[in-house]
Design a protein around this motif. Structure first.
Motif, PDB file in Angstrom:
ATOM      1  N   GLY A   1      -6.003  -0.159  -3.063  1.00  0.00           N
ATOM      2  CA  GLY A   1      -4.737  -0.492  -2.352  1.00  0.00           C
ATOM      3  C   GLY A   1      -3.885  -1.526  -2.969  1.00  0.00           C
ATOM      4  N   PHE A   2      -2.616  -1.429  -3.059  1.00  0.00           N
ATOM      5  CA  PHE A   2      -1.688  -2.689  -3.324  1.00  0.00           C
ATOM      6  C   PHE A   2      -0.478  -2.610  -2.581  1.00  0.00           C
ATOM      7  CE2 PHE A   2      -1.337   0.947  -6.586  1.00  0.00           C
ATOM      8  CZ  PHE A   2      -0.138   1.589  -6.240  1.00  0.00           C
ATOM      9  N   ALA A   3       0.013  -3.850  -2.317  1.00  0.00           N
ATOM     10  CA  ALA A   3       1.259  -4.165  -1.318  1.00  0.00           C
ATOM     11  C   ALA A   3       2.496  -3.062  -1.731  1.00  0.00           C
ATOM     12  CB  ALA A   3       1.483  -5.493  -1.336  1.00  0.00           C
ATOM     13  N   GLY A   4       3.018  -3.213  -3.181  1.00  0.00           N
ATOM     14  CA  GLY A   4       4.020  -2.480  -3.487  1.00  0.00           C
ATOM     15  C   GLY A   4       3.919  -2.171  -5.109  1.00  0.00           C
ATOM     16  N   ALA A   5       4.606  -1.246  -5.362  1.00  0.00           N
ATOM     17  CA  ALA A   5       4.664  -0.868  -6.815  1.00  0.00           C
ATOM     18  C   ALA A   5       6.208  -0.674  -7.554  1.00  0.00           C
ATOM     19  CB  ALA A   5       3.670   0.190  -6.977  1.00  0.00           C
ATOM     20  N   ALA A   6       6.378  -0.499  -8.655  1.00  0.00           N
ATOM     21  CA  ALA A   6       7.563   0.023  -9.103  1.00  0.00           C
ATOM     22  C   ALA A   6       7.230   0.875 -10.488  1.00  0.00           C
ATOM     23  CB  ALA A   6       8.554  -0.956  -9.417  1.00  0.00           C
TER      24      ALA A   6
ATOM     25  N   TYR B   1       8.085   1.208  -4.426  1.00  0.00           N
ATOM     26  CA  TYR B   1       7.140   1.635  -3.263  1.00  0.00           C
ATOM     27  C   TYR B   1       6.943   0.331  -2.588  1.00  0.00           C
ATOM     28  CZ  TYR B   1       6.896   5.914  -6.014  1.00  0.00           C
ATOM     29  OH  TYR B   1       7.263   6.954  -6.586  1.00  0.00           O
ATOM     30  N   GLY B   2       6.728   0.480  -1.269  1.00  0.00           N
ATOM     31  CA  GLY B   2       6.176  -0.421  -0.433  1.00  0.00           C
ATOM     32  C   GLY B   2       6.747  -1.771  -0.459  1.00  0.00           C
ATOM     33  N   GLU B   3       6.008  -2.973  -0.368  1.00  0.00           N
ATOM     34  CA  GLU B   3       6.452  -4.276  -0.159  1.00  0.00           C
ATOM     35  C   GLU B   3       6.197  -5.139  -1.440  1.00  0.00           C
ATOM     36  OE1 GLU B   3       6.629  -4.764   4.472  1.00  0.00           O
ATOM     37  OE2 GLU B   3       4.615  -4.380   3.719  1.00  0.00           O
TER      38      GLU B   3
ATOM     39  N   ASP C   1       6.557  -8.427  -0.459  1.00  0.00           N
ATOM     40  CA  ASP C   1       5.995  -9.544   0.283  1.00  0.00           C
ATOM     41  C   ASP C   1       5.625  -8.786   1.617  1.00  0.00           C
ATOM     42  OD1 ASP C   1       5.604 -11.697   2.016  1.00  0.00           O
ATOM     43  OD2 ASP C   1       6.496 -12.962   0.536  1.00  0.00           O
ATOM     44  N   MET C   2       4.340  -8.555   1.934  1.00  0.00           N
ATOM     45  CA  MET C   2       3.992  -7.835   3.065  1.00  0.00           C
ATOM     46  C   MET C   2       4.189  -8.776   4.236  1.00  0.00           C
ATOM     47  SD  MET C   2       0.691  -5.490   2.321  1.00  0.00           S
ATOM     48  CE  MET C   2      -0.480  -6.874   2.284  1.00  0.00           C
ATOM     49  N   GLU C   3       4.022 -10.016   4.015  1.00  0.00           N
ATOM     50  CA  GLU C   3       3.928 -11.049   5.209  1.00  0.00           C
ATOM     51  C   GLU C   3       5.530 -11.349   5.664  1.00  0.00           C
ATOM     52  OE1 GLU C   3       0.335 -11.064   3.798  1.00  0.00           O
ATOM     53  OE2 GLU C   3       2.089 -11.792   2.325  1.00  0.00           O
ATOM     54  N   LYS C   4       6.368 -11.155   4.605  1.00  0.00           N
ATOM     55  CA  LYS C   4       7.863 -11.290   5.103  1.00  0.00           C
ATOM     56  C   LYS C   4       8.552 -10.091   5.148  1.00  0.00           C
ATOM     57  CE  LYS C   4       8.165 -15.964   2.634  1.00  0.00           C
ATOM     58  NZ  LYS C   4       8.856 -16.667   1.675  1.00  0.00           N
ATOM     59  N   GLN C   5       7.743  -8.948   5.014  1.00  0.00           N
ATOM     60  CA  GLN C   5       8.327  -7.658   5.023  1.00  0.00           C
ATOM     61  C   GLN C   5       9.550  -7.202   4.245  1.00  0.00           C
ATOM     62  OE1 GLN C   5       8.866  -7.304   9.387  1.00  0.00           O
ATOM     63  NE2 GLN C   5       6.856  -6.102   9.429  1.00  0.00           N
ATOM     64  N   VAL C   6       9.499  -7.974   2.871  1.00  0.00           N
ATOM     65  CA  VAL C   6      10.500  -7.706   1.954  1.00  0.00           C
ATOM     66  C   VAL C   6      10.025  -6.484   1.114  1.00  0.00           C
ATOM     67  CG1 VAL C   6      11.512  -8.523  -0.215  1.00  0.00           C
ATOM     68  CG2 VAL C   6      10.918 -10.189   1.775  1.00  0.00           C
ATOM     69  N   PRO C   7      10.897  -5.274   1.128  1.00  0.00           N
ATOM     70  CA  PRO C   7      10.688  -4.360   0.148  1.00  0.00           C
ATOM     71  C   PRO C   7      10.612  -4.592  -1.131  1.00  0.00           C
ATOM     72  CG  PRO C   7      12.945  -4.000   1.215  1.00  0.00           C
ATOM     73  CD  PRO C   7      12.364  -5.222   1.880  1.00  0.00           C
TER      74      PRO C   7
ATOM     75  N   ILE D   1       7.114   3.905 -20.569  1.00  0.00           N
ATOM     76  CA  ILE D   1       6.451   4.074 -19.155  1.00  0.00           C
ATOM     77  C   ILE D   1       6.501   2.455 -18.813  1.00  0.00           C
ATOM     78  CG2 ILE D   1       4.726   4.556 -17.755  1.00  0.00           C
ATOM     79  CD1 ILE D   1       4.102   6.645 -19.783  1.00  0.00           C
ATOM     80  N   LEU D   2       7.011   2.107 -17.529  1.00  0.00           N
ATOM     81  CA  LEU D   2       6.767   0.838 -16.964  1.00  0.00           C
ATOM     82  C   LEU D   2       6.060   0.999 -15.677  1.00  0.00           C
ATOM     83  CD1 LEU D   2       9.910  -0.988 -18.399  1.00  0.00           C
ATOM     84  CD2 LEU D   2       7.583  -1.890 -18.434  1.00  0.00           C
ATOM     85  N   PHE D   3       5.178   0.336 -15.180  1.00  0.00           N
ATOM     86  CA  PHE D   3       4.345   0.521 -14.129  1.00  0.00           C
ATOM     87  C   PHE D   3       4.079  -0.697 -13.589  1.00  0.00           C
ATOM     88  CE2 PHE D   3       0.384   1.399 -11.444  1.00  0.00           C
ATOM     89  CZ  PHE D   3       1.301   2.059 -10.366  1.00  0.00           C
ATOM     90  N   ILE D   4       4.446  -1.221 -12.557  1.00  0.00           N
ATOM     91  CA  ILE D   4       4.226  -2.539 -12.082  1.00  0.00           C
ATOM     92  C   ILE D   4       3.533  -2.754 -10.805  1.00  0.00           C
ATOM     93  CG2 ILE D   4       5.330  -5.131 -11.588  1.00  0.00           C
ATOM     94  CD1 ILE D   4       5.565  -3.743 -14.373  1.00  0.00           C
ATOM     95  N   VAL D   5       2.677  -3.387 -10.390  1.00  0.00           N
ATOM     96  CA  VAL D   5       2.004  -3.865  -9.182  1.00  0.00           C
ATOM     97  C   VAL D   5       1.639  -5.502  -9.401  1.00  0.00           C
ATOM     98  CG1 VAL D   5       0.792  -1.507  -8.463  1.00  0.00           C
ATOM     99  CG2 VAL D   5      -0.389  -3.515  -9.782  1.00  0.00           C
ATOM    100  N   GLN D   6       1.460  -6.166  -8.204  1.00  0.00           N
ATOM    101  CA  GLN D   6       1.313  -7.537  -8.274  1.00  0.00           C
ATOM    102  C   GLN D   6      -0.104  -7.591  -7.509  1.00  0.00           C
ATOM    103  OE1 GLN D   6       3.757 -10.323  -9.904  1.00  0.00           O
ATOM    104  NE2 GLN D   6       3.079  -8.617 -11.054  1.00  0.00           N
ATOM    105  N   LYS D   7      -1.243  -7.590  -8.346  1.00  0.00           N
ATOM    106  CA  LYS D   7      -2.405  -7.614  -7.556  1.00  0.00           C
ATOM    107  C   LYS D   7      -3.569  -8.146  -8.599  1.00  0.00           C
ATOM    108  CE  LYS D   7      -6.136  -4.912  -5.365  1.00  0.00           C
ATOM    109  NZ  LYS D   7      -6.520  -3.444  -5.183  1.00  0.00           N
TER     110      LYS D   7
END
Length: 398
Positions: free
Chosen positions: A26-31, A46-48, A50-56, A371-377
């Motif tokens: 799982g990851f917090a957000g993606a683009a 998709y998603g956030e 920043d989960m703690e600050k609830q920033v989409p 193709i660009l796919f981004i997560v931050q994990k």
């Protein structure tokens, strides 16, 4: 492209958001962004961020590139080659004295290097310059160097510069004789310093003037200024003991300034931040044989030289990562050489690279596809997730 098939990305990526997938995948957000024949055919966040600050996650969210910095460094090097200021066969010691008299660390101890490391060796990861890695002797020595110097880069009153760190890297022993293997390492960081010496500018200044400003990459830099920091994605690590996804409290490769202030050491291997829109412009320039919207960064033959396999059979044998099956390597990028061996949909000659936090770019000249796919994990979303995303996108081609 078949839009109905592309919509499968929705289900796939949504299923991996942390709220739907509370495990290591799982990851917090993606683009994701898909560009086909010059048109953006799919784009969604998709998603956030920043989960703690609830920033989409947003279209202009700023992500840490990590190793997606490397192809940009390679382009910067080649602009100097085109200008006649640098040759790919130049010994690195022409520019950095730390690369004089290098040694190779073998099981029997240190032995002299039989030849000097060249610029092209660094671009192809065939120099023997290592990254920190306790799994082999030269990597352990590099780890010791990191422990002593690198973590202090941004914390002391006189931080180490790009030039000074590159010379320090050159003073460490090589993993193998130059040209006789493949080893992922600090080559792009060293080349950032070479660019400084040749151009007379800081690495960041040269990138800005030569690549970012001409392409309109307004959010790509080695740090995020204060007025943009609300757009910077938080990045996370999976904590298996607690089965939780938490903000990462350490920085890989010593980027301890957290991208929140202008660094003195500008990492050509891992230091840039960017956005989907910015990096897409860079990718489209590469797809366009060096030109984007009338702005020429490189010549056609230069790009042709860059985006092909540079490894011989012996060197390629060391490139044994699962995700690089069916690929060759050159100029800090993978290039597909065998679709069957890659065990995923794709095209001969497609090229790109990815980053430690899960950023990924694929550039396919045959299909005119980006193709660009981004997560931050930490460690990204996993090799299987990338295969799934790619397979859906390639299956949508008509």
């Amino acid at each position: 492209m078949n839009q109905n098939i592309l919509k499968r990305l929705d289900d796939l990526i949504s299923s991996k958001l942390w709220k739907n997938c509370n495990n290591q995948d799982g990851f917090a957000g993606a683009a994701v962004c898909v560009i086909h024949k010059g048109k953006e055919v799919y784009r969604k966040e998709y998603g956030e961020a920043d989960m703690e600050k609830q920033v989409p996650m947003a279209p202009d969210s700023i992500f840490r590139c990590y190793s997606m910095t490397k192809p940009i460094t390679a382009v910067a090097v080649m602009t100097l080659v085109e200008r006649g200021l640098l040759c790919l066969t130049d010994p690195v010691s022409m520019y950095l004295p730390g690369f004089r008299g290098q040694q190779v660390l073998t099981l029997k101890g240190l032995v002299p290097a039989r030849r000097e490391v060249m610029v092209q060796d660094l671009l192809d990861m065939t120099s023997g310059v290592a990254y920190p890695d306790i799994a082999y002797p030269a990597g352990q020595v590099m780890q010791n160097m990191i422990d002593e110097y690198y973590w202090k880069l941004y914390e002391e009153d006189t931080p180490t510069s790009t030039y000074d760190l590159a010379n320090l890297i050159g003073q460490q022993p090589l993993k193998f004789q130059p040209g006789e293997g493949w080893c992922y390492g600090f080559g792009a960081d060293v080349l950032g310093a070479v660019i400084e010496v040749v151009s007379g500018k800081t690495f960041g200044e040269y990138l800005r003037e030569t690549i970012f400003e001409p392409l309109g990459m307004v959010d790509t830099d080695f740090y995020v200024p204060e007025e943009k920091q609300n757009r910077l994605c938080q990045y996370y690590q999976y904590m298996p003991g607690k089965q939780s996804l938490e903000p990462c409290t350490w920085q890989h490769l010593g980027l301890t300034y957290w991208h929140l202030k202008k660094p003195v050491f500008e990492s050509g291997g891992a230091g840039l931040v960017s956005t989907i829109d910015d990096y897409a412009k860079f990718a489209l320039m590469m797809l366009g044989k060096g030109t984007y919207q009338g702005k020429r960064i490189l010549g056609r033959k230069t790009v042709d030289c860059m985006v092909r396999n540079h490894l011989n059979e012996k060197q390629a044998a060391d490139m044994d990562w699962e995700e690089l099956q069916g690929y060759g390597y050159g100029n800090f990028m993978r290039v597909m050489t065998d679709v069957g061996a890659a065990k995923q949909l794709g095209s001969l000659g497609e090229f790109g690279w990815d980053g430690w936090l899960g950023s990924y770019v694929d550039i396919d000249p045959e299909e005119e596809l980006v193709i660009l796919f981004i997560v931050q994990k930490c460690e990204g979303s996993g090799y299987r997730s990338l295969q799934e995303v790619r397979n859906i996108i390639y299956s949508a081609l008509e």
